[in-house]
Write a protein that holds these residues in place. Structure first.
Motif, PDB file in Angstrom:
ATOM      1  N   ALA A 141       0.832  -1.203   0.000  1.00 13.41           N
ATOM      2  CA  ALA A 141       0.000   0.000   0.000  1.00 13.41           C
ATOM      3  C   ALA A 141       0.868   1.255   0.000  1.00 13.41           C
ATOM      4  O   ALA A 141       0.573   2.222  -0.713  1.00 13.41           O
ATOM      5  N   TRP A 142       1.935   1.250   0.794  1.00 14.64           N
ATOM      6  CA  TRP A 142       2.849   2.393   0.837  1.00 14.64           C
ATOM      7  C   TRP A 142       3.517   2.610  -0.520  1.00 14.64           C
ATOM      8  O   TRP A 142       3.559   3.738  -1.028  1.00 14.64           O
ATOM      9  N   GLU A 143       4.009   1.537  -1.107  1.00 14.92           N
ATOM     10  CA  GLU A 143       4.661   1.651  -2.416  1.00 14.92           C
ATOM     11  C   GLU A 143       3.659   2.071  -3.487  1.00 14.92           C
ATOM     12  O   GLU A 143       4.005   2.808  -4.417  1.00 14.92           O
ATOM     13  N   GLY A 144       2.421   1.616  -3.343  1.00 18.61           N
ATOM     14  CA  GLY A 144       1.386   2.032  -4.282  1.00 18.61           C
ATOM     15  C   GLY A 144       1.143   3.530  -4.214  1.00 18.61           C
ATOM     16  O   GLY A 144       0.979   4.197  -5.246  1.00 18.61           O
ATOM     17  N   MET A 145       1.145   4.076  -2.998  1.00 17.67           N
ATOM     18  CA  MET A 145       0.943   5.513  -2.842  1.00 17.67           C
ATOM     19  C   MET A 145       2.085   6.316  -3.460  1.00 17.67           C
ATOM     20  O   MET A 145       1.872   7.432  -3.956  1.00 17.67           O
ATOM     21  N   LEU A 146       3.282   5.753  -3.446  1.00 20.21           N
ATOM     22  CA  LEU A 146       4.419   6.448  -4.052  1.00 20.21           C
ATOM     23  C   LEU A 146       4.265   6.579  -5.568  1.00 20.21           C
ATOM     24  O   LEU A 146       4.921   7.429  -6.188  1.00 20.21           O
ATOM     25  N   LEU A 147       3.405   5.743  -6.158  1.00 21.66           N
ATOM     26  CA  LEU A 147       3.179   5.779  -7.599  1.00 21.66           C
ATOM     27  C   LEU A 147       1.914   6.552  -7.969  1.00 21.66           C
ATOM     28  O   LEU A 147       1.484   6.519  -9.124  1.00 21.66           O
ATOM     29  N   TRP A 148       1.326   7.223  -6.990  1.00 20.21           N
ATOM     30  CA  TRP A 148       0.024   7.878  -7.172  1.00 20.21           C
ATOM     31  C   TRP A 148       0.005   8.817  -8.384  1.00 20.21           C
ATOM     32  O   TRP A 148      -0.959   8.858  -9.138  1.00 20.21           O
ATOM     33  N   SER A 149       1.065   9.554  -8.578  1.00 20.46           N
ATOM     34  CA  SER A 149       1.085  10.568  -9.632  1.00 20.46           C
ATOM     35  C   SER A 149       1.395   9.995 -11.017  1.00 20.46           C
ATOM     36  O   SER A 149       1.429  10.740 -12.000  1.00 20.46           O
ATOM     37  N   CYS A 150       1.596   8.693 -11.107  1.00 21.10           N
ATOM     38  CA  CYS A 150       2.023   8.085 -12.381  1.00 21.10           C
ATOM     39  C   CYS A 150       0.881   7.811 -13.344  1.00 21.10           C
ATOM     40  O   CYS A 150       1.124   7.528 -14.519  1.00 21.10           O
ATOM     41  N   GLY A 151      -0.361   7.850 -12.877  1.00 17.26           N
ATOM     42  CA  GLY A 151      -1.478   7.617 -13.794  1.00 17.26           C
ATOM     43  C   GLY A 151      -2.672   6.986 -13.112  1.00 17.26           C
ATOM     44  O   GLY A 151      -2.642   6.646 -11.927  1.00 17.26           O
ATOM     45  N   ARG A 152      -3.751   6.819 -13.890  1.00 15.54           N
ATOM     46  CA  ARG A 152      -4.998   6.290 -13.366  1.00 15.54           C
ATOM     47  C   ARG A 152      -4.841   4.865 -12.847  1.00 15.54           C
ATOM     48  O   ARG A 152      -5.379   4.506 -11.801  1.00 15.54           O
ATOM     49  N   LYS A 153      -4.140   4.019 -13.604  1.00 19.27           N
ATOM     50  CA  LYS A 153      -3.928   2.631 -13.202  1.00 19.27           C
ATOM     51  C   LYS A 153      -3.286   2.570 -11.818  1.00 19.27           C
ATOM     52  O   LYS A 153      -3.726   1.826 -10.932  1.00 19.27           O
ATOM     53  N   GLN A 154      -2.257   3.375 -11.610  1.00 17.35           N
ATOM     54  CA  GLN A 154      -1.532   3.374 -10.341  1.00 17.35           C
ATOM     55  C   GLN A 154      -2.402   3.911  -9.208  1.00 17.35           C
ATOM     56  O   GLN A 154      -2.346   3.409  -8.081  1.00 17.35           O
ATOM     57  N   ARG A 155      -3.211   4.937  -9.502  1.00 18.48           N
ATOM     58  CA  ARG A 155      -4.080   5.487  -8.453  1.00 18.48           C
ATOM     59  C   ARG A 155      -5.149   4.487  -8.028  1.00 18.48           C
ATOM     60  O   ARG A 155      -5.437   4.334  -6.837  1.00 18.48           O
ATOM     61  N   LEU A 156      -5.742   3.801  -8.997  1.00 22.48           N
ATOM     62  CA  LEU A 156      -6.737   2.780  -8.654  1.00 22.48           C
ATOM     63  C   LEU A 156      -6.114   1.659  -7.840  1.00 22.48           C
ATOM     64  O   LEU A 156      -6.714   1.167  -6.871  1.00 22.48           O
ATOM     65  N   PHE A 157      -4.921   1.241  -8.236  1.00 20.27           N
ATOM     66  CA  PHE A 157      -4.238   0.170  -7.515  1.00 20.27           C
ATOM     67  C   PHE A 157      -3.908   0.601  -6.091  1.00 20.27           C
ATOM     68  O   PHE A 157      -4.112  -0.158  -5.131  1.00 20.27           O
ATOM     69  N   ALA A 158      -3.421   1.835  -5.946  1.00 22.89           N
ATOM     70  CA  ALA A 158      -3.102   2.351  -4.612  1.00 22.89           C
ATOM     71  C   ALA A 158      -4.348   2.430  -3.737  1.00 22.89           C
ATOM     72  O   ALA A 158      -4.327   2.051  -2.557  1.00 22.89           O
TER      73      ALA A 158
END
Length: 210
Positions: A141-158
């Motif tokens: 979850a923490w690593e997912g949040m670090l990718l938040w700004s990378c795109g929609r796919k990453q935000r949904l995953f986070a």
């Protein structure tokens, strides 16, 4: 199918979600099979994307999720198998994060590995697996949040992983007897939305809007 299924998936998931929440609140009937059907629906939602590596990883993780819930939800026994399968789910998600990020996150490696020491300190296997599972979920979850700004796919995953954490915090609190009525309801209040977000994160940008 990739264009049509997301449009069907979301209304169906919302319908099942509303049904089992109402049943859980009113105790009119058992909601087990409705809950399990919603997890199978999430797995099915990821299948149309099996042609790409990322889609295959999500589908694989959701397959193991459905298998874990067969033991933990439907059978309500064989908890060791269920938690072990959830450990595999988090390992698959860690591989997905590695691919999305393009490399290892060395800062979080100790938090993934050190929980393994619990197995050598006389802790029962189920408790040790639970510690390993939750630590890897939290790191994901923490690593997912670090990718938040990378795109929609990453935000949904986070979002999916964060809701997953909320679900398991409710599970832990319920097992400890902390506000049992609220935490028992909270498990699935957070759980299905987490799986919906993760399933949708396997779709390319714009696929769910067509």
């Amino acid at each position: 199918m990739k264009r049509v299924f997301p449009r069907i998936f979301l209304p169906l998931a919302c319908l099942l979600y509303a049904c089992f929440l109402v049943l859980d609140l009113t105790a009119l009937a058992d909601s087990t099979w409705i809950k399990y059907a919603s997890i199978l629906l999430c797995f099915s939602a990821a299948l149309p994307n099996h042609s790409c590596q990322d889609g295959r990883l999500v589908a694989l993780a959701l397959l193991f999720t459905a298998a874990a819930d067969w033991f933990l939800l439907v059978q309500n026994r064989n908890y060791l198998f269920g938690v072990s399968l959830f450990c595999i789910v988090q390992l698959v998600y860690s591989i997905r994060l590695y691919r999305l990020r393009g490399g290892l996150c060395f800062a979080t490696l100790p938090f993934r590995i050190l929980p393994l020491l619990v197995f050598f300190y006389g802790t029962d296997t189920l408790s040790a697996l639970s510690v390993f599972y939750f630590s890897n979920l939290a790191v994901n979850a923490w690593e997912g949040m670090l990718l938040w700004s990378c795109g929609r796919k990453q935000r949904l995953f986070a979002c999916g992983l964060l809701l997953f954490v909320c679900c398991d915090l409710c599970v832990g609190a319920w097992n400890l007897g902390i506000f049992p009525s609220c935490t028992h309801f909270g498990m699935w209040f957070f759980y299905l939305p987490s799986q919906v977000c993760i399933a949708l994160s396997s779709y390319p940008q714009g696929a769910t809007k067509q």
